[in-house]
Design a protein around this motif. Structure first.
Motif, PDB file in Angstrom:
ATOM      1  N   MET A  19      15.334   6.925  11.630  1.00 57.39           N
ATOM      2  CA  MET A  19      13.947   6.755  11.955  1.00 57.39           C
ATOM      3  C   MET A  19      13.520   5.308  11.249  1.00 57.39           C
ATOM      4  N   ASP A  20      12.572   4.877  12.162  1.00 57.48           N
ATOM      5  CA  ASP A  20      12.106   3.307  11.838  1.00 57.48           C
ATOM      6  C   ASP A  20      11.355   3.440  10.375  1.00 57.48           C
ATOM      7  N   LEU A  21      11.849   2.179   9.589  1.00 58.39           N
ATOM      8  CA  LEU A  21      11.109   2.046   8.310  1.00 58.39           C
ATOM      9  C   LEU A  21       9.376   2.183   8.463  1.00 58.39           C
ATOM     10  N   THR A  22       8.829   1.749   9.700  1.00 58.65           N
ATOM     11  CA  THR A  22       7.386   1.532   9.971  1.00 58.65           C
ATOM     12  C   THR A  22       6.960   2.814   9.620  1.00 58.65           C
ATOM     13  N   VAL A  23       7.702   3.758  10.593  1.00 68.05           N
ATOM     14  CA  VAL A  23       7.196   5.131  10.571  1.00 68.05           C
ATOM     15  C   VAL A  23       7.218   5.736   9.078  1.00 68.05           C
ATOM     16  N   ILE A  24       8.196   5.621   8.463  1.00 68.35           N
ATOM     17  CA  ILE A  24       8.459   6.082   7.121  1.00 68.35           C
ATOM     18  C   ILE A  24       7.224   5.776   6.131  1.00 68.35           C
ATOM     19  N   ALA A  25       7.142   4.352   6.306  1.00 69.84           N
ATOM     20  CA  ALA A  25       5.984   4.108   5.740  1.00 69.84           C
ATOM     21  C   ALA A  25       4.519   4.754   5.975  1.00 69.84           C
ATOM     22  N   TYR A  26       4.257   4.728   7.278  1.00 74.42           N
ATOM     23  CA  TYR A  26       3.281   5.581   7.654  1.00 74.42           C
ATOM     24  C   TYR A  26       3.155   7.171   7.224  1.00 74.42           C
ATOM     25  N   VAL A  27       4.140   7.722   7.178  1.00 76.23           N
ATOM     26  CA  VAL A  27       4.273   9.041   6.550  1.00 76.23           C
ATOM     27  C   VAL A  27       3.984   8.934   5.201  1.00 76.23           C
ATOM     28  N   ILE A  28       4.539   8.442   4.526  1.00 76.51           N
ATOM     29  CA  ILE A  28       4.310   8.049   2.974  1.00 76.51           C
ATOM     30  C   ILE A  28       2.893   7.738   2.623  1.00 76.51           C
ATOM     31  N   TYR A  29       2.331   6.950   3.425  1.00 75.47           N
ATOM     32  CA  TYR A  29       0.967   6.353   3.182  1.00 75.47           C
ATOM     33  C   TYR A  29       0.098   7.439   3.433  1.00 75.47           C
ATOM     34  N   LEU A  30       0.306   8.219   4.587  1.00 76.31           N
ATOM     35  CA  LEU A  30      -0.679   9.428   4.808  1.00 76.31           C
ATOM     36  C   LEU A  30      -0.640  10.491   3.875  1.00 76.31           C
ATOM     37  N   LEU A  31       0.688  10.865   3.403  1.00 76.74           N
ATOM     38  CA  LEU A  31       0.757  12.043   2.192  1.00 76.74           C
ATOM     39  C   LEU A  31       0.140  11.534   1.086  1.00 76.74           C
ATOM     40  N   VAL A  32       0.302  10.261   0.500  1.00 73.42           N
ATOM     41  CA  VAL A  32      -0.148   9.694  -0.470  1.00 73.42           C
ATOM     42  C   VAL A  32      -1.743   9.706  -0.668  1.00 73.42           C
ATOM     43  N   SER A  33      -2.391   9.128   0.472  1.00 72.90           N
ATOM     44  CA  SER A  33      -3.562   9.067   0.659  1.00 72.90           C
ATOM     45  C   SER A  33      -4.290  10.374   0.975  1.00 72.90           C
ATOM     46  N   VAL A  34      -3.866  11.306   1.632  1.00 72.77           N
ATOM     47  CA  VAL A  34      -4.570  12.402   1.747  1.00 72.77           C
ATOM     48  C   VAL A  34      -4.399  13.196   0.399  1.00 72.77           C
ATOM     49  N   ALA A  35      -3.419  13.106  -0.221  1.00 71.19           N
ATOM     50  CA  ALA A  35      -3.366  13.820  -1.650  1.00 71.19           C
ATOM     51  C   ALA A  35      -4.188  13.259  -2.497  1.00 71.19           C
ATOM     52  N   LEU A  36      -4.493  12.121  -2.506  1.00 71.27           N
ATOM     53  CA  LEU A  36      -5.444  11.380  -3.397  1.00 71.27           C
ATOM     54  C   LEU A  36      -6.831  11.582  -3.106  1.00 71.27           C
ATOM     55  N   THR A  37      -7.238  11.837  -2.018  1.00 63.62           N
ATOM     56  CA  THR A  37      -8.338  12.063  -1.358  1.00 63.62           C
ATOM     57  C   THR A  37      -8.785  13.495  -1.672  1.00 63.62           C
ATOM     58  N   ILE A  38      -7.885  14.295  -1.658  1.00 67.69           N
ATOM     59  CA  ILE A  38      -8.215  15.741  -2.053  1.00 67.69           C
ATOM     60  C   ILE A  38      -8.328  15.920  -3.422  1.00 67.69           C
ATOM     61  N   TRP A  39      -7.541  15.336  -4.251  1.00 65.87           N
ATOM     62  CA  TRP A  39      -7.490  15.267  -5.698  1.00 65.87           C
ATOM     63  C   TRP A  39      -8.939  14.666  -6.177  1.00 65.87           C
ATOM     64  N   VAL A  40      -9.424  13.519  -5.642  1.00 65.00           N
ATOM     65  CA  VAL A  40     -10.985  12.928  -5.984  1.00 65.00           C
ATOM     66  C   VAL A  40     -11.999  13.831  -5.594  1.00 65.00           C
ATOM     67  N   ALA A  41     -11.580  14.381  -4.714  1.00 60.73           N
ATOM     68  CA  ALA A  41     -12.914  15.525  -3.871  1.00 60.73           C
ATOM     69  C   ALA A  41     -12.947  16.558  -4.667  1.00 60.73           C
ATOM     70  N   ARG A  42     -11.739  17.092  -5.331  1.00 57.15           N
ATOM     71  CA  ARG A  42     -11.828  18.312  -5.928  1.00 57.15           C
ATOM     72  C   ARG A  42     -12.462  18.036  -7.484  1.00 57.15           C
ATOM     73  N   THR A  43     -12.114  17.109  -7.802  1.00 59.89           N
ATOM     74  CA  THR A  43     -12.473  16.528  -9.239  1.00 59.89           C
ATOM     75  C   THR A  43     -14.257  16.236  -9.347  1.00 59.89           C
ATOM     76  N   LEU A  44     -14.556  15.645  -8.252  1.00 63.80           N
ATOM     77  CA  LEU A  44     -16.064  15.247  -7.978  1.00 63.80           C
ATOM     78  C   LEU A  44     -16.794  16.710  -7.639  1.00 63.80           C
ATOM     79  N   SER A  45     -16.014  17.842  -6.848  1.00 63.62           N
ATOM     80  CA  SER A  45     -16.766  18.849  -6.638  1.00 63.62           C
ATOM     81  C   SER A  45     -17.069  19.688  -7.947  1.00 63.62           C
ATOM     82  N   ARG A  46     -15.940  19.684  -8.759  1.00 67.28           N
ATOM     83  CA  ARG A  46     -15.881  20.656  -9.891  1.00 67.28           C
ATOM     84  C   ARG A  46     -16.903  19.853 -11.054  1.00 67.28           C
TER      85      ARG A  46
END
Length: 135
Positions: free
Chosen positions: A1-28
């Motif tokens: 697999m291309d390193l660019t694709v790996i970077a995209y996958v890691i970026y999406l996983l981390v970014s989505v996880a951070l967004t969910i965490w912040v949204a839950r904190t704000l909601s609570r």
């Protein structure tokens, strides 16, 4: 697999996880402010809180998706870390700004509610006094 694709996958996983965490904190924690502002109306506080969270998700996940595009192909492991640090750093800054914006708006709404409560006299007026013309 291309390193660019790996970077995209890691970026999406981390970014989505951070967004969910912040949204839950704000909601609570934001619900407490909303309930105070809305004078204990739990159903309305929950509804407004849910709408704010949905808007937060839409804005942040939209930004994450738009910022996915990279200019260069990544050649080595160092490039993966550099691309990820830049992209995730920008996402963190956007999340922080959105978080501060939400806190600012909630605080402003709360202050307005407190000011409205302070303007109500503690005792209802019992009558009117006619002004004197002065002597």
């Amino acid at each position: 697999m291309d390193l660019t694709v790996i970077a995209y996958v890691i970026y999406l996983l981390v970014s989505v996880a951070l967004t969910i965490w912040v949204a839950r904190t704000l909601s609570r924690n934001g619900r407490i402010f909303l309930e105070d502002v809305l004078h204990g109306n739990e159903k309305l506080a929950d509804a407004v809180n849910h709408l704010l969270v949905v808007g937060f998700y839409l804005v942040n996940l939209g930004f994450v998706a738009l910022y996915l595009h990279g200019q260069d192909t990544i050649e080595d492991t160092r490039g993966v870390f550099e691309a990820l640090s830049t992209k995730i750093g920008v996402v963190l800054l956007v999340l922080g700004v959105m978080h501060l914006g939400n806190v600012f708006v909630l605080n402003k709404i709360r202050r307005r509610g407190v000011l409205e409560q302070e303007q109500v006299p503690p005792v209802q007026p019992q009558g009117w006094v006619t002004p004197s013309t002065g002597a």
